[in-house]
Design an enzyme around this catalytic site. Structure first.
Site, PDB file in Angstrom:
ATOM      1  N   HIS A  60       0.792  -1.233   0.000  1.00  0.00           N
ATOM      2  CA  HIS A  60       0.000   0.000   0.000  1.00  0.00           C
ATOM      3  C   HIS A  60       0.821   1.278   0.000  1.00  0.00           C
ATOM      4  O   HIS A  60       0.260   2.365  -0.060  1.00  0.00           O
ATOM      5  CB  HIS A  60      -0.951   0.027   1.202  1.00  0.00           C
TER       6      HIS A  60
HETATM    7  C1  UD1 Z   1      -2.029   5.572   6.077  1.00  0.00           C
HETATM    8  C2  UD1 Z   1      -0.705   6.032   6.697  1.00  0.00           C
HETATM    9  C3  UD1 Z   1       0.327   4.920   6.534  1.00  0.00           C
HETATM   10  C4  UD1 Z   1      -0.183   3.603   7.072  1.00  0.00           C
HETATM   11  C5  UD1 Z   1      -1.499   3.270   6.404  1.00  0.00           C
HETATM   12  C6  UD1 Z   1      -2.081   1.972   6.907  1.00  0.00           C
HETATM   13  C7  UD1 Z   1      -0.271   8.459   6.523  1.00  0.00           C
HETATM   14  C8  UD1 Z   1       0.518   9.491   5.832  1.00  0.00           C
HETATM   15  N1  UD1 Z   1      -0.171   7.203   6.021  1.00  0.00           N
HETATM   16  O1  UD1 Z   1      -1.819   5.420   4.682  1.00  0.00           O
HETATM   17  O2  UD1 Z   1       1.484   5.271   7.256  1.00  0.00           O
HETATM   18  O3  UD1 Z   1       0.758   2.590   6.802  1.00  0.00           O
HETATM   19  O4  UD1 Z   1      -2.425   4.337   6.661  1.00  0.00           O
HETATM   20  O5  UD1 Z   1      -3.245   1.665   6.236  1.00  0.00           O
HETATM   21  O6  UD1 Z   1      -0.937   8.748   7.497  1.00  0.00           O
HETATM   22  N2  UD1 Z   1      -9.242   4.886   1.946  1.00  0.00           N
HETATM   23  C9  UD1 Z   1     -10.468   4.276   1.931  1.00  0.00           C
HETATM   24  N3  UD1 Z   1     -11.052   3.970   3.130  1.00  0.00           N
HETATM   25  C10 UD1 Z   1     -10.456   4.244   4.326  1.00  0.00           C
HETATM   26  C11 UD1 Z   1      -9.210   4.889   4.308  1.00  0.00           C
HETATM   27  C12 UD1 Z   1      -8.599   5.189   3.127  1.00  0.00           C
HETATM   28  O7  UD1 Z   1     -11.036   4.007   0.897  1.00  0.00           O
HETATM   29  O8  UD1 Z   1     -11.051   3.941   5.381  1.00  0.00           O
HETATM   30  C13 UD1 Z   1      -8.593   5.195   0.645  1.00  0.00           C
HETATM   31  C14 UD1 Z   1      -8.878   6.573   0.149  1.00  0.00           C
HETATM   32  O9  UD1 Z   1      -8.982   6.517  -1.222  1.00  0.00           O
HETATM   33  C15 UD1 Z   1      -7.631   7.349   0.520  1.00  0.00           C
HETATM   34  C16 UD1 Z   1      -6.558   6.276   0.418  1.00  0.00           C
HETATM   35  O10 UD1 Z   1      -7.178   5.070   0.812  1.00  0.00           O
HETATM   36  O11 UD1 Z   1      -7.402   8.428  -0.293  1.00  0.00           O
HETATM   37  C17 UD1 Z   1      -5.372   6.527   1.279  1.00  0.00           C
HETATM   38  O12 UD1 Z   1      -5.750   6.752   2.637  1.00  0.00           O
HETATM   39  P1  UD1 Z   1      -4.820   7.676   3.583  1.00  0.00           P
HETATM   40  O13 UD1 Z   1      -5.391   7.763   4.944  1.00  0.00           O
HETATM   41  O14 UD1 Z   1      -4.505   8.936   2.893  1.00  0.00           O
HETATM   42  O15 UD1 Z   1      -3.439   6.927   3.645  1.00  0.00           O
HETATM   43  P2  UD1 Z   1      -3.031   5.383   3.633  1.00  0.00           P
HETATM   44  O16 UD1 Z   1      -2.467   5.059   2.321  1.00  0.00           O
HETATM   45  O17 UD1 Z   1      -4.127   4.509   4.172  1.00  0.00           O
END
Ligand code: UD1
Length: 368
Positions: A205
């Protein structure tokens, strides 16, 4: 005394669960949980509260996804209101996600002491958002709780006074040990029709691996090749799922790669515990595999958790598919030479954590 612990994203929940349990034993401490809502899908959040027996958060900011600026700003605006009305004596932040740094910044403006759990880890790679989050949070924190010796050295080099640094062990391993009996009851292996030791577990991821079409395509091509040797189970993170869809790569995934939704804690940890090998770009999974003595290949050029490579089961493969492939093949052939499938090498060789011949890092004993 009033304490607010902050959770935001999936890897935070299992770090706060042991703190929640510990604080329940102190009647003069009011321990509140603030969930920023950085992760909000049921499978990224709610299931963890249920399985880890965490109460409903006392505060929910509902921030959700967005650009870094949107997410950080949203968390700061929401957390500011909470600190204004609650005035806690301490804010606890864990790990290295955006929620960790955003809440630390606001607590520091209110002159509220900050405790950072999992302080001092450094990848020395400032292209990772988490590295910036770690550096800033540690610069602001008053109590820095460290999980491995490298953390102490890094903080000392950054000039953090010794009296702020506490080497306590690893709360994520506290959770793992505490929930092992429940992990054993998971039915995920039956559900996926898999036997212990017969599959490789994959998670990917990191933005650097999945956000660009070429890199992601190469990694999926690699999974295709590996899957011709051994079954793969691939629980797909929402970020990765979205990118696979955006780049129209769905058809590249062969049938013997078992794709699942993001899994809950108990199911996922059972899959880790019985995997022949784990391939990941996660941070925490490097530690969980080291503790469970399951071979781990990390698809990154660096790690902020060097103890998992020095004495644990982790190997850094970089991101070049040819190199990853070679490492996977090597590990699989060592495994088939060394032990029977379905007979994971686990606790039998474990001595006291941190002792000379133990492969379990010091203080990873369930009592951080
Ligand atoms: C975040 C953390 C990362 C951690 C990871 C674990 C930061 C900078 N990164 O990354 O360190 O390893 O979480 O999962 O804080 N999304 C969904 N549903 C959710 C959450 C996210 O669909 O419940 C999708 C959205 O499209 C979003 C993308 O995932 O834009 C990324 O989510 P985001 O919270 O920005 O960062 P992660 O890649 O999950």
């Amino acid at each position: 005394k009033k304490i607010i612990s902050v959770v935001g994203a999936r890897p935070n929940f299992m770090k706060v669960a042991p703190l929640f349990r510990a604080f329940q034993q102190y009647r003069d401490i009011q321990h509140l949980i603030c969930h920023t809502g950085q992760h909000y899908d049921d499978r990224m959040s709610r299931i963890f509260f249920e399985e880890l027996e965490l109460p409903r958060p006392d505060f929910y900011l509902g921030v959700g996804s967005g650009t870094h600026a949107e997410q950080l700003a949203g968390i700061m605006l929401g957390f500011e209101k909470i600190l204004q009305s609650e005035r806690p004596d301490l804010v606890i932040v864990v790990g290295d996600v955006n929620s960790t740094v955003a809440c630390s910044l606001i607590a520091s403006r209110f002159l509220i002491p900050i405790a950072h759990v999992e302080a001092g880890l450094r990848s020395f790679d400032r292209t990772m958002p988490e590295e910036i989050n770690r550096l800033l949070t540690d610069a602001l924190a008053d109590y820095l709780f460290v999980s491995e010796p490298s953390g102490i050295r890094n903080l000392q080099k950054e000039g953090i006074p010794q009296e702020k640094i506490f080497f306590v062990g690893n709360v994520m391993i506290d959770s793992l040990l505490y929930y092992l009996p429940k992990i054993a009851q998971s039915e995920i292996l039956q559900t996926l029709h898999c036997q212990p030791g017969e599959y490789i577990l994959v998670t990917l991821h990191r933005p650097s691996n999945v956000d660009h079409r070429e890199e992601l395509k190469e990694l999926i091509g690699l999974l295709r090749e590996i899957a011709s040797l051994k079954k793969i189970i691939f629980p797909v993170h929402p970020r990765t799922r979205n990118k696979i869809h955006e780049f129209s790569l769905e058809d590249m995934l062969p049938a013997n790669v078992i794709i699942t939704e993001p899994l809950g804690y108990l199911d996922f940890m059972q899959l880790v515990q019985h995997a022949a090998l784990v391939i990941t770009d996660s941070g925490g999974i490097q530690e969980e595999t080291t503790f469970l003595q399951i071979p781990c290949i990390t698809v990154r050029n660096n790690t902020e958790r060097p103890v998992t490579v020095e004495i644990g089961t982790n190997r850094l493969a970089g991101t070049d598919p040819a190199q990853i492939k070679q490492m996977v093949f090597e590990t699989l052939s060592n495994l088939s030479a060394g032990r029977q499938e379905g007979q994971p090498i686990r606790q039998e060789s474990v001595k006291t954590p941190g002792s000379k011949d133990s492969r379990i890092p010091e203080l990873w004993d369930g009592h951080a």
